[in-house]
Motif scaffolding. Sequence first.
Motif, PDB file in Angstrom:
ATOM      1  N   SER A 272      -5.072   6.213  -5.117  1.00 15.38           N
ATOM      2  CA  SER A 272      -5.140   5.360  -6.300  1.00 15.38           C
ATOM      3  C   SER A 272      -4.132   5.756  -7.374  1.00 15.38           C
ATOM      4  O   SER A 272      -4.354   5.541  -8.549  1.00 15.38           O
ATOM      5  N   ASN A 273      -3.012   6.332  -6.952  1.00 14.80           N
ATOM      6  CA  ASN A 273      -2.039   6.830  -7.931  1.00 14.80           C
ATOM      7  C   ASN A 273      -0.791   5.970  -8.103  1.00 14.80           C
ATOM      8  O   ASN A 273      -0.072   6.143  -9.079  1.00 14.80           O
ATOM      9  N   CYS A 274      -0.480   5.094  -7.145  1.00 18.51           N
ATOM     10  CA  CYS A 274       0.878   4.541  -7.161  1.00 18.51           C
ATOM     11  C   CYS A 274       0.980   3.105  -7.669  1.00 18.51           C
ATOM     12  O   CYS A 274       2.026   2.700  -8.149  1.00 18.51           O
ATOM     13  N   GLY A 275      -0.063   2.318  -7.529  1.00 18.55           N
ATOM     14  CA  GLY A 275      -0.028   0.963  -8.071  1.00 18.55           C
ATOM     15  C   GLY A 275       0.685  -0.072  -7.228  1.00 18.55           C
ATOM     16  O   GLY A 275       0.824  -1.220  -7.641  1.00 18.55           O
ATOM     17  N   ALA A 276       1.126   0.306  -6.016  1.00 25.43           N
ATOM     18  CA  ALA A 276       1.801  -0.670  -5.152  1.00 25.43           C
ATOM     19  C   ALA A 276       0.849  -1.799  -4.752  1.00 25.43           C
ATOM     20  O   ALA A 276       1.277  -2.881  -4.366  1.00 25.43           O
ATOM     21  N   CYS A 277      -0.453  -1.524  -4.858  1.00 27.72           N
ATOM     22  CA  CYS A 277      -1.484  -2.436  -4.350  1.00 27.72           C
ATOM     23  C   CYS A 277      -2.099  -3.309  -5.440  1.00 27.72           C
ATOM     24  O   CYS A 277      -3.104  -3.968  -5.196  1.00 27.72           O
TER      25      CYS A 277
ATOM     26  N   TRP B  35       0.867  -1.173   0.000  1.00 31.64           N
ATOM     27  CA  TRP B  35       0.000   0.000   0.000  1.00 31.64           C
ATOM     28  C   TRP B  35       0.907   1.227   0.000  1.00 31.64           C
ATOM     29  O   TRP B  35       1.831   1.312   0.793  1.00 31.64           O
ATOM     30  N   GLY B  36       0.674   2.159  -0.930  1.00 32.28           N
ATOM     31  CA  GLY B  36       1.612   3.274  -1.026  1.00 32.28           C
ATOM     32  C   GLY B  36       1.003   4.652  -1.142  1.00 32.28           C
ATOM     33  O   GLY B  36       1.722   5.646  -1.132  1.00 32.28           O
ATOM     34  N   CYS B  37      -0.324   4.769  -1.269  1.00 31.45           N
ATOM     35  CA  CYS B  37      -0.907   6.109  -1.389  1.00 31.45           C
ATOM     36  C   CYS B  37      -2.367   6.071  -0.972  1.00 31.45           C
ATOM     37  O   CYS B  37      -2.929   5.021  -0.759  1.00 31.45           O
TER      38      CYS B  37
ATOM     39  N   LYS C 131      -6.487  -1.840  -8.596  1.00 32.37           N
ATOM     40  CA  LYS C 131      -5.844  -1.224  -7.446  1.00 32.37           C
ATOM     41  C   LYS C 131      -6.655  -1.594  -6.212  1.00 32.37           C
ATOM     42  O   LYS C 131      -7.776  -1.117  -6.031  1.00 32.37           O
TER      43      LYS C 131
ATOM     44  N   CYS D  71      -6.408  -0.842  -3.256  1.00 31.51           N
ATOM     45  CA  CYS D  71      -6.607   0.201  -2.254  1.00 31.51           C
ATOM     46  C   CYS D  71      -7.888   0.970  -2.524  1.00 31.51           C
ATOM     47  O   CYS D  71      -8.325   1.759  -1.700  1.00 31.51           O
TER      48      CYS D  71
END
Lengths: 168, 817
Positions: free
Chosen positions: A42-47, A37-39, A57, A59
């Motif tokens: 819904s902008n970063c795509g880590a999820c 989880w990174g933001c 995504k 998140c």
Amino acid sequence: MQVTMTVNGNEVTEDIEPRLLLVHFVRDVLGLTGTHWGCDTSNCGACVLWLDDVPVKSCTTLAVMASGRSVRTVEDLAQGGVLDPVQEGFMQEHGLQCGFCTPGMLMTARWLLDHDADPDENTIREAIAGNVCRCTGYENIVRSIRWAAAHADGAEQQAAPATDEVTA
Amino acid sequence: MTTTDTPGTTADVPRARTAEAAGAPEAPLSAAGNPIGFGRMLRKEDARFLRGQGKYVDDVQLPGMLHGAVLRSPHAHARIVSIDTSAAEAHPKVRAVITGAVLETLNLAWMPTLSGDVQSVLCTDKVRFQGQEVAFVVADDHYSARDALELIDVEYAPLPAVVDARKALDPDAPLIRDDLEGRTDNKIYDWEAGDAAACDDVFSRADVVVTQDMVYPRVHPAPMETCGSVAHMDPVSGKLTIWTTTQAPHAHRTLYAIVAGLPEHKIQVISPDIGGGFGNKVGIYPGYVCSIVGSILTGKPVKWVEDRSENLMSTSFARDYHMHGEIAATREGKILGLRVNVLADHGAFNGVAQPTKYPAGFFHIFTGSYDYAAAHCNVTAVYSNKAPGGVAYACSFRITEAVYLVERMVDCLADELSMDPAALRMQNLLQPEQFPYTTPTGWEYDSGNYPAALTEAMRIAGYDELRAEQAALRADPDSTSMMGIGLSFFTEGVGAGPRKHMDILGLGMADGCDLRVHPTGKAVLRLSVQSQGQGHETTFAQIVAQELGIPPEDIEVVHGDTDNTPFGLGTYGSRSTPVSGAAAAVAARRVKDKSRIIAAASLECSPDDLEWDHGRWHVKGDPNQAKTIAEIAMLAHGTLELPDGMEGHLDAQVVYDPPELTYPFGAYISVVDVDKGTGAVKVRRFIAVDDCGPRINPMIVEGQVHGGLADGIGMALMEVIAFEEDGNNVGGSFLNYLLPTSMECPSYELGQTVTPSPHHPLGVKGVGESATVGSPAAIVNAVLDALQIRHADMPLTPAAVWRAQQGNPIRTDLAIV
Ligand code: FES
Ligand code: FES
């Protein structure tokens, strides 16, 4: 409320709050902490994980939205101890540094290669544009996905020296 | 020696698996196919990351663990009238609500910063920036903790805020730090370096003087993993264990020991896998302290992980330097002098992380890569109603700001003299025979061949052809875009640093290292530095492999746990390889020296009769009379009679105090296309020639450079933490703090030259921050070259470019228009 879904091929049933996000469900309830989880936006795509074979995504997805559906996370990429070609590609081409964006990148890349076996550089860049990486500058991620496309049959990965085994 | 990637084809180039380190003999391969020494080697740490098995702080789950959340101020400057926590405390899942008043009873409401200032942990008097920590809730789960934040009722009395640093010293500016006794204004310090009088003299005699104001806006490192901690104060043993996002585990432990009054052996700081740092994870944040207090109060482990907005709004920002530069030269383009006045915005608390003696970090390396008659800088630092920080985002202790200043000034001078910026640089670069070179502000550059690096970058770029293409495009009235070519030449001083000059909070910047060779010849290396993605588990194993001939896969690297590693100051300022890398090499050499004596005892000869050959000692002239390092390790642990005074076993403990900094450098060229209609900038090419000395693992070095170049693109074109007049942060999420994606980044073209450092045992210089330091100026110079405008401030968003074209550049770091 109760939800039932298939996660990495296994059916799971859990009692959850309706507002629980899918990213927290897989991480905190199921203990699958490969999905990150990174933001908040819904902008970063880590999820990124797959919901019914489509990268989403997690998140911005409620766990209940996955009810009755199937979820696939990074933990499911390697099969029988053998890395998926995208995983092998990221290792061969140094497509990761801190590793935090990597699971999301891998899930996006796997989906891309399932739909386009031989993507060119620009196609790859467009496909991963929703996944932010702060470490690699993307160059080696593009190379990694190209490597995976060129070794789709997995033949090479069997022969690849087992840097893996050293620390696995 | 140079290697070059060709644009557009890199993805398909087969990559050699063997050693390709320039400046080092090719290492032999181990049975597993790894170089026993320097060379391209796949990373050992990848195995866990690729499988989703990395262990980051948020992955830590402990039995009975509770969850914390921070209530933050919506105001930039406001007195707290009252805080009512009763409704939050009544929430069925809440276990504790902590306010500044609670912390005051524990003497923890304020904590020291890394710059000798104090910082509020939870606010007791007034909030001084938007996002400041006001209260901390501990609950059974994360969602409930967040719910309870909504139930806390804080009454604020808003005060006027200082947002624009240029107004911080106005006589009527509101006083931000009324908590500090005797303070009447917002000035933190005045600091200068160089010779002002000599500079005045040079400037008064110069043919040409060019002046330029520029802002290096406030940006944020924004690692993909935010900051967080899991604290567990064991009520029985009295031992505090804290898993935390830290680049400097030992420094954190010492600080906790000082603040909490606990002895070091009762504190274990574990820095597990770290999802990127870039300087964001050097300082100690109030959330960490609150998780510790939460654990003390509840007797349970407490996890706190900030969300992205909290990360961007409250943790260490970077830059925020307002610079007035002046450069003096002859009409023929010989640079004579450089002076600069800086107004540094440090935010509400002076929380910069840098060596004590240097309040402006290493900014006074601003003379860069050229020869001068004189130079001088003055830095004035002020408080403002913004988050604290300032030294972060791969800045090499403010060398990013320094390089940007000088490389912009040189371009301004080229513009004034109507000279080609490459020719002007070539004319003024330091020459190889000038090294070691002492700069006008006192730095001693160790080694370099600057013209070779610039020549190489121009060769890869095809510089003359690019200029011809640009001329043709400019002559074409139908072209829809403008082409720009930008250069930057940087010199960094990294590897802080010599103990006699450098400390943080009194802790000397030396690093320890323990190397232990097991009886079977495998080894474990324990380090004080902490990887955040740099691949230490691989690189440091390669250093020991290079020295001892042990295959790198047989060397385990341990880091990130204060109970299991020696003391040292951690990883930032590109200091891991220059400092700890040297420590590892020295430790390996001590082991090697000892192994020679043991081999001699076993072979019944004199140590002087032995010769080293890739992991074994053999009798000179008789390669069959030999002992391998593994055999020697067994002998060292066995019953062999050792020479008088020699202890058994095969290990070494080293504390490395670097004699000097190391000075990596490089020449960068970017090519951009600016859309005439929209002002959008596309980075078409980026050529980076880096000289960081010999490359331990060229694959990892290139990866570091790639990442830094993306940072540079982000800062030059997209990233800014801007504020509205009342101190409202408008860069507080990834919706408006824009990070470069795969679409904004080109395929980079890398080259190298190799100039070893004369004083580092391996000759290596460090590379982690080079590209972040060097690239922003190259991109800005390219955009301004395209626009044929002397200056506009970063970030050069389409709107900023468009305004600059209208002759109306604005302060892009302020949302006040
Ligand atoms: S966590 Fe950033 S997009 Fe989902
Ligand atoms: S590898 Fe660190 S964010 Fe991508």
